[in-house]
Scaffold this motif. Sequence first.
Motif, PDB file in Angstrom:
ATOM      1  N   ARG A 104      41.668  43.642  35.977  1.00 48.19           N
ATOM      2  CA  ARG A 104      42.591  44.670  35.491  1.00 48.19           C
ATOM      3  C   ARG A 104      44.052  44.236  35.641  1.00 48.19           C
ATOM      4  NH1 ARG A 104      37.758  45.830  35.254  1.00 48.19           N
ATOM      5  NH2 ARG A 104      36.878  47.933  35.513  1.00 48.19           N
ATOM      6  N   HIS A 105      44.294  42.918  35.524  1.00 50.63           N
ATOM      7  CA  HIS A 105      45.636  42.353  35.700  1.00 50.63           C
ATOM      8  C   HIS A 105      46.171  42.580  37.123  1.00 50.63           C
ATOM      9  CE1 HIS A 105      45.719  41.705  31.391  1.00 50.63           C
ATOM     10  NE2 HIS A 105      45.441  42.975  31.203  1.00 50.63           N
ATOM     11  N   CYS A 106      45.254  42.739  38.066  1.00 49.65           N
ATOM     12  CA  CYS A 106      45.603  42.957  39.471  1.00 49.65           C
ATOM     13  C   CYS A 106      44.843  41.970  40.343  1.00 49.65           C
ATOM     14  CB  CYS A 106      45.249  44.385  39.901  1.00 49.65           C
ATOM     15  SG  CYS A 106      46.083  45.693  38.976  1.00 49.65           S
ATOM     16  N   GLN A 107      45.305  41.850  41.587  1.00 51.06           N
ATOM     17  CA  GLN A 107      44.615  41.031  42.576  1.00 51.06           C
ATOM     18  C   GLN A 107      44.461  41.819  43.873  1.00 51.06           C
ATOM     19  OE1 GLN A 107      46.730  37.344  43.125  1.00 51.06           O
ATOM     20  NE2 GLN A 107      46.191  36.548  41.102  1.00 51.06           N
ATOM     21  N   LEU A 108      43.370  41.529  44.600  1.00 48.04           N
ATOM     22  CA  LEU A 108      43.110  42.118  45.906  1.00 48.04           C
ATOM     23  C   LEU A 108      42.979  40.996  46.920  1.00 48.04           C
ATOM     24  CD1 LEU A 108      42.394  44.567  47.715  1.00 48.04           C
ATOM     25  CD2 LEU A 108      39.991  44.232  47.029  1.00 48.04           C
ATOM     26  N   TRP A 109      43.800  41.068  47.974  1.00 40.68           N
ATOM     27  CA  TRP A 109      43.814  40.067  49.037  1.00 40.68           C
ATOM     28  C   TRP A 109      43.406  40.704  50.364  1.00 40.68           C
ATOM     29  CZ3 TRP A 109      45.505  34.838  48.546  1.00 40.68           C
ATOM     30  CH2 TRP A 109      45.935  34.481  47.267  1.00 40.68           C
ATOM     31  N   GLN A 110      42.894  39.867  51.271  1.00 46.41           N
ATOM     32  CA  GLN A 110      42.410  40.365  52.560  1.00 46.41           C
ATOM     33  C   GLN A 110      42.744  39.390  53.673  1.00 46.41           C
ATOM     34  OE1 GLN A 110      38.154  40.226  52.981  1.00 46.41           O
ATOM     35  NE2 GLN A 110      38.081  41.731  54.643  1.00 46.41           N
TER      36      GLN A 110
END
Length: 332
Positions: free
Chosen positions: A128-134
Amino acid sequence: MDPRSEVLLRQAELFNGPLLLAGLPADDLLGQLPHARGWSWHAGDQQLLEQRFPDRTYLGVSPAAGDYSSAVLFLPKSRELTAYLLHALAANLQGGELFLVGEKRAGVERAAKQLAEFGKARKIDSARHCQLWQIHVEQAPAQPQLEELAQHYSLELADGPLKVVTLPGVFSHGRLDVGSALLLEHLDDLPNGHILDFGCGAGVIGASIKRRYPQSRLTLLDVDAFAVTSSRLTLAANNLQAEVIIGDGIDAAPDNLAAIISNPPFHQGVHTHYQATEHLLRQAAQHLQRSGQLRLVANSFLKYPPLIEQHLGPCQTLADANGFRIYRADKA
């Protein structure tokens, strides 16, 4: 559903425990994550969330104490604010998980590098043109003191120096913007009575007005909790007293005002956003007393005069310089 929330829900199995959502959008994410609680610093988002999810969100500039085992930060626009928020969250997450989600065009990949201070960052989703980092918080930092991160500067005005205190994330952090500088030059002959500084930011305009018109009642209003806190600090630094309130736009303003003075915002996050200002122009007359005055600064390309004249009265241009204009209109 906000695309950032959609990315989180793709990894919903990671969020089964007590979770704090920091800077969350006003969508249905809390409905999808029953163990989550929200923290907002935007009064409009908080109002919408509180209506749908009572007692599951709060408004403020620091995370409330809690036993959450993980937290998600929705990337804000400001790099300095991101640093503060990451430190504030990580300070309560020793041995826990800290996530960062944001749009690619907002610089989430660059912001993810700020996570490295607390652990090894890894990207766990991109959609969705997003990134999730952890990261796993291996060593929790000390709780940051927000006021220690403030920037201070002084303005040389006709009636003496004005001290300004700005916090991370507040508009024009650490400097005077061009629009406010022009407005400061055109605050003569304000009407007597109750004056509102709408979209007060760090309180530059409001503090200047209170010093020039000490007998007038002054209210400063902003939608952002960090701006409201900055305004209070600026007033205190100049030994001035005024009412400072947080609320979602002009609807939160008092009635029977003698004047509304504003350098209104037109950005929300990375998006251009004129809705709050246009709503101000449509509703200003409802908050002004008879013959009350609206005076604002705006980019010269914005076609505000027709809207002002439609809802308030004849619009006068007091100044036109450096790409900005000062408009004045009196309620008929």
